[in-house]
Design a protein around this motif. Structure first.
Motif, PDB file in Angstrom:
ATOM      1  N   ARG A 219       0.878  -1.092  -0.083  1.00  0.00           N
ATOM      2  CA  ARG A 219      -0.236  -0.110  -0.061  1.00  0.00           C
ATOM      3  C   ARG A 219       0.850   1.234  -0.011  1.00  0.00           C
ATOM      4  O   ARG A 219       0.372   2.069  -0.673  1.00  0.00           O
ATOM      5  CB  ARG A 219      -0.839  -0.105   1.223  1.00  0.00           C
ATOM      6  CG  ARG A 219      -2.142  -0.864   1.241  1.00  0.00           C
ATOM      7  CD  ARG A 219      -3.043  -0.617   2.057  1.00  0.00           C
ATOM      8  NE  ARG A 219      -2.455  -0.748   3.514  1.00  0.00           N
ATOM      9  CZ  ARG A 219      -2.432  -1.916   4.361  1.00  0.00           C
ATOM     10  NH1 ARG A 219      -3.022  -2.965   4.107  1.00  0.00           N
ATOM     11  NH2 ARG A 219      -1.648  -1.585   5.543  1.00  0.00           N
ATOM     12  N   LEU A 222       1.720   2.015  -3.605  1.00  0.00           N
ATOM     13  CA  LEU A 222       0.530   2.404  -4.212  1.00  0.00           C
ATOM     14  C   LEU A 222       0.107   4.077  -3.941  1.00  0.00           C
ATOM     15  O   LEU A 222      -0.253   4.639  -4.766  1.00  0.00           O
ATOM     16  CB  LEU A 222      -0.605   1.453  -3.821  1.00  0.00           C
ATOM     17  CG  LEU A 222      -1.766   1.615  -4.686  1.00  0.00           C
ATOM     18  CD1 LEU A 222      -1.548   1.712  -6.336  1.00  0.00           C
ATOM     19  CD2 LEU A 222      -2.786   0.351  -4.253  1.00  0.00           C
ATOM     20  N   LEU A 441      -4.289   8.594   1.812  1.00  0.00           N
ATOM     21  CA  LEU A 441      -5.057   8.292   0.871  1.00  0.00           C
ATOM     22  C   LEU A 441      -6.078   9.286   0.695  1.00  0.00           C
ATOM     23  O   LEU A 441      -6.365   9.562  -0.632  1.00  0.00           O
ATOM     24  CB  LEU A 441      -5.722   6.840   1.017  1.00  0.00           C
ATOM     25  CG  LEU A 441      -6.665   6.344  -0.198  1.00  0.00           C
ATOM     26  CD1 LEU A 441      -5.424   6.173  -1.257  1.00  0.00           C
ATOM     27  CD2 LEU A 441      -7.056   4.773   0.188  1.00  0.00           C
ATOM     28  N   CYS A 463      -7.650   2.953  -8.400  1.00  0.00           N
ATOM     29  CA  CYS A 463      -7.593   3.220  -6.727  1.00  0.00           C
ATOM     30  C   CYS A 463      -8.445   4.466  -6.351  1.00  0.00           C
ATOM     31  O   CYS A 463      -9.005   4.650  -5.507  1.00  0.00           O
ATOM     32  CB  CYS A 463      -6.082   3.296  -6.157  1.00  0.00           C
ATOM     33  SG  CYS A 463      -5.496   1.492  -6.489  1.00  0.00           S
ATOM     34  N   HIS A 464      -8.049   5.470  -7.426  1.00  0.00           N
ATOM     35  CA  HIS A 464      -8.679   7.001  -6.881  1.00  0.00           C
ATOM     36  C   HIS A 464     -10.065   6.521  -7.270  1.00  0.00           C
ATOM     37  O   HIS A 464     -10.857   7.096  -6.392  1.00  0.00           O
ATOM     38  CB  HIS A 464      -8.285   7.925  -8.007  1.00  0.00           C
ATOM     39  CG  HIS A 464      -8.739   9.367  -7.826  1.00  0.00           C
ATOM     40  ND1 HIS A 464      -9.957   9.633  -8.491  1.00  0.00           N
ATOM     41  CD2 HIS A 464      -8.478  10.273  -6.996  1.00  0.00           C
ATOM     42  CE1 HIS A 464     -10.278  10.801  -8.344  1.00  0.00           C
ATOM     43  NE2 HIS A 464      -9.298  11.310  -7.307  1.00  0.00           N
ATOM     44  N   LEU A 466     -11.870   3.973  -6.531  1.00  0.00           N
ATOM     45  CA  LEU A 466     -12.361   3.132  -5.556  1.00  0.00           C
ATOM     46  C   LEU A 466     -12.565   4.124  -4.006  1.00  0.00           C
ATOM     47  O   LEU A 466     -13.605   4.019  -3.537  1.00  0.00           O
ATOM     48  CB  LEU A 466     -11.422   2.185  -5.142  1.00  0.00           C
ATOM     49  CG  LEU A 466     -11.803   1.461  -3.704  1.00  0.00           C
ATOM     50  CD1 LEU A 466     -13.021   0.647  -3.996  1.00  0.00           C
ATOM     51  CD2 LEU A 466     -10.582   0.302  -3.528  1.00  0.00           C
ATOM     52  N   LEU A 496      -8.434  -2.245  -1.342  1.00  0.00           N
ATOM     53  CA  LEU A 496      -7.512  -1.278  -2.216  1.00  0.00           C
ATOM     54  C   LEU A 496      -6.555  -1.968  -3.021  1.00  0.00           C
ATOM     55  O   LEU A 496      -6.169  -1.931  -4.060  1.00  0.00           O
ATOM     56  CB  LEU A 496      -6.826  -0.396  -1.066  1.00  0.00           C
ATOM     57  CG  LEU A 496      -5.880   0.784  -2.020  1.00  0.00           C
ATOM     58  CD1 LEU A 496      -6.623   1.588  -2.791  1.00  0.00           C
ATOM     59  CD2 LEU A 496      -5.050   1.517  -0.955  1.00  0.00           C
ATOM     60  N   THR A 499      -8.243  -4.133  -5.855  1.00  0.00           N
ATOM     61  CA  THR A 499      -8.413  -3.363  -7.127  1.00  0.00           C
ATOM     62  C   THR A 499      -7.197  -3.113  -7.499  1.00  0.00           C
ATOM     63  O   THR A 499      -7.226  -3.088  -8.921  1.00  0.00           O
ATOM     64  CB  THR A 499      -9.120  -1.984  -6.483  1.00  0.00           C
ATOM     65  OG1 THR A 499     -10.284  -2.344  -5.958  1.00  0.00           O
ATOM     66  CG2 THR A 499      -9.362  -1.029  -7.749  1.00  0.00           C
ATOM     67  N   ALA A 500      -6.038  -2.803  -7.166  1.00  0.00           N
ATOM     68  CA  ALA A 500      -4.742  -2.428  -7.756  1.00  0.00           C
ATOM     69  C   ALA A 500      -4.517  -3.759  -8.599  1.00  0.00           C
ATOM     70  O   ALA A 500      -4.092  -3.494  -9.709  1.00  0.00           O
ATOM     71  CB  ALA A 500      -3.742  -1.944  -6.736  1.00  0.00           C
ATOM     72  N   THR A 503      -6.771  -4.653 -11.687  1.00  0.00           N
ATOM     73  CA  THR A 503      -6.201  -3.624 -12.597  1.00  0.00           C
ATOM     74  C   THR A 503      -5.179  -3.884 -13.476  1.00  0.00           C
ATOM     75  O   THR A 503      -4.979  -3.886 -14.521  1.00  0.00           O
ATOM     76  CB  THR A 503      -6.488  -2.248 -12.106  1.00  0.00           C
ATOM     77  OG1 THR A 503      -7.755  -1.946 -11.455  1.00  0.00           O
ATOM     78  CG2 THR A 503      -6.307  -1.210 -13.237  1.00  0.00           C
TER      79      THR A 503
END
Length: 519
Positions: A219, A222, A441, A463-464, A466, A496, A499-500, A503
């Motif tokens: 994280r 990211l 975040l 991520c944005h 989400l 998070l 999702t990353a 994608t």
């Protein structure tokens, strides 16, 4: 990955151990391990009948090691041991940690050097499989002679004593055993000592910390990428050529991940020829800082996996004529690396706090406090106070417990590791770090909003998006604790990172490195 793991016969990884605890893999004792366990048990019986003094089998414990115990009392000695050593205080440890302790203990004892009965190990496996988890107080271990107090509490239910959780309810162990048609066990010679000698309390906290810190490290890269985009920072410090000149494993990995996360970003490309010479350290030194924490994590993972497959009992029984009273129960190997990892986790929070502060300053084209209406509205002024408080709390938790030792057992145990405290402190620091990352975040997503209509890369944009599903753009002041808690949830429930990763897979982007895995 198989659906079955053979205790004592197979190599147990951190990931497998967590999967057994999560019910994804079933741990069993195969014929080979059962043979070793039974053979060791018979050697202990020979020791008892021969009446040759062996510590903890026919002698007292600790400073009472010179006190002989009659053959008739060797079983009573073991049950007395569990009762007398159940002196833990404080809140119960998490159920998952207690379950990991049992899994680790079975792996250690199933290797056949501890003189424990096969039936006793099968009963512990029953607790694991049925998810009937003993209640273990969090405080009371000094991390040498084994984690005596927590392990004593862990195994009281074998005697029908203590309490357990079943289906979320706290119940007397005797009542639960009776409901399942089971009788309390009668421990044989050496069994009580084998159960409470060992580092499984320290180890269980280390196991969980390896998993949690791994997630936090992923994280950090990211969220750091989102912050860099919000601040219109440069991706050039992540050039592979730079890091070949100083090739630490963690640094190279972080640089590679950041380069991958930011490759072909519309935001990055929009300011390639700007007159900004270099970024503040919290942006351009992410490979060096996050990478140093990754190096510490890698060391923690390595030593945790060694411990996970070690025999940490005392004495070790090779045969009736060959037993060794040694120090495999001493927690120092894990205690020191846990303290090191605690600093590593705290540093991830330190640098994240600096990025939050940087985004609130009103530099690089961002509005002060990330609000268009500063004055009437405070915007994102105060969440950084929370990161500052959490960072400082983490600093106070970085004092190395392993640097201290208080003699116990009338001086027989004159150096102890305090590793149980190291393990608990590390997880406390990660607790705080997860909130710091949630706040970063919040800042990063708000900063990126001010860069529209420019777009970043698929992973960063996903991520944005989400974040915006759970927390809307900030125009006016509101109760920001609600936003922080919403983002903390997507951090701790894995959304998070999921999702990353989803994608990245969809766009054929590789963010992984096998050496930094836990399986």
């Amino acid at each position: 990955m198989t659906n079955t793991f053979n205790y004592g016969s197979s190599h147990l990884t951190i990931g497998l151990c967590l999967d057994i605890a999560g019910g994804k893999v079933k741990g069993v004792i195969d014929a080979a391990a059962a043979g070793m366990i039974t053979a060791s048990w018979r050697e202990v019986e020979k020791i008892v009948h021969a009446q040759h003094p062996v510590y903890g089998i026919n002698t007292g414990f600790g400073p009472l090691c010179d006190t002989r115990i009659s053959e008739a009392d060797t079983s009573l000695l073991q049950s007395n041991l569990l009762k007398s050593h159940s002196v833990g205080v404080g809140n119960p440890i998490p159920q998952e940690i207690a379950k990991l302790m049992m899994i680790c203990k079975v792996q250690a004892l199933a290797q056949g050097f501890s003189g424990i009965a096969l039936a006793t190990l099968q009963r512990i496996i029953w607790h694991i499989d049925k998810d009937i988890i003993p209640i273990v107080p969090e405080k009371g271990s000094v991390g040498a002679s084994g984690d005596l107090a927590p392990l004593a509490h862990l195994f009281l239910p074998l005697l029908g004593l203590g309490e357990v959780y079943e289906n979320g309810e706290r119940l007397p162990a005797a009542k639960v055993l009776a409901a399942h048609g089971l009788q309390p066990l009668v421990l044989g010679p050496k069994e009580g000592l084998a159960l409470i000698n060992g580092t499984q309390f320290i180890l269980a906290f280390a196991l969980k910390a390896v998993q949690r810190l791994d997630d936090a490290l992923n994280r950090a890269d990211l969220i750091g990428a989102l912050s860099l985009e919000g601040l219109m920072g440069s991706a050039r410090p992540f050039d592979e050529r730079l890091h070949r000149l100083r090739p630490y494993k963690g640094t190279k990995l972080v640089a590679k991940r950041l380069h991958t996360l930011l490759k072909d970003s519309g935001i990055c490309n929009s300011h390639v020829n700007c007159d900004r010479v270099q970024d503040p350290y919290s942006l351009r030194c992410m490979p060096q800082v996050h990478g140093a924490s990754r190096n510490a994590w890698l060391h923690l993972k390595e030593l945790t996996e060694i411990e996970l497959n070690s025999v940490t009992d005392n004495p070790i029984v090779f045969n009736a004529d060959d037993t060794i009273s040694g120090g495999n129960f001493h927690g120092q190997p894990l205690a020191m690396v846990l303290d090191y990892a605690t600093i590593a986790a705290a540093e991830l929070g330190n640098i994240a706090d600096r990025r939050c502060y940087l985004m609130s300053e009103g530099r690089y084209g961002l509005p002060k406090l990330l609000t268009s209406n500063a004055g009437l509205h405070s915007g994102l002024m105060i969440p950084q106070y929370t990161t500052a408080a959490l960072v400082t709390e983490n600093k106070t938790l970085c004092f190395p417990a392993s640097a201290d030792s208080v003699p116990t057992s009338l001086g027989q145990e004159d150096h102890v590791s305090m590793g149980s405290i190291s393990g608990r402190k590390l997880n406390q620091v990660i607790d705080n770090l997860e909130y710091i990352q949630a706040i970063e975040l919040l800042y990063a997503a708000q900063a990126i909003d001010f860069r529209r209509p420019l777009k970043s890369t698929p992973v960063v944009e996903a991520c944005h998006a989400l974040v915006r599903e759970h927390v809307p753009h900030i125009d006016d002041d509101r109760i920001f604790a609600d936003d922080i808690n919403a983002l903390h949830k997507i951090i701790t429930d894995g959304s998070l990172l999921a999702t990353a990763n989803h994608t990245a897979t969809a766009h054929q982007i590789n963010l992984k490195d096998d050496e930094f895995g836990i399986y």
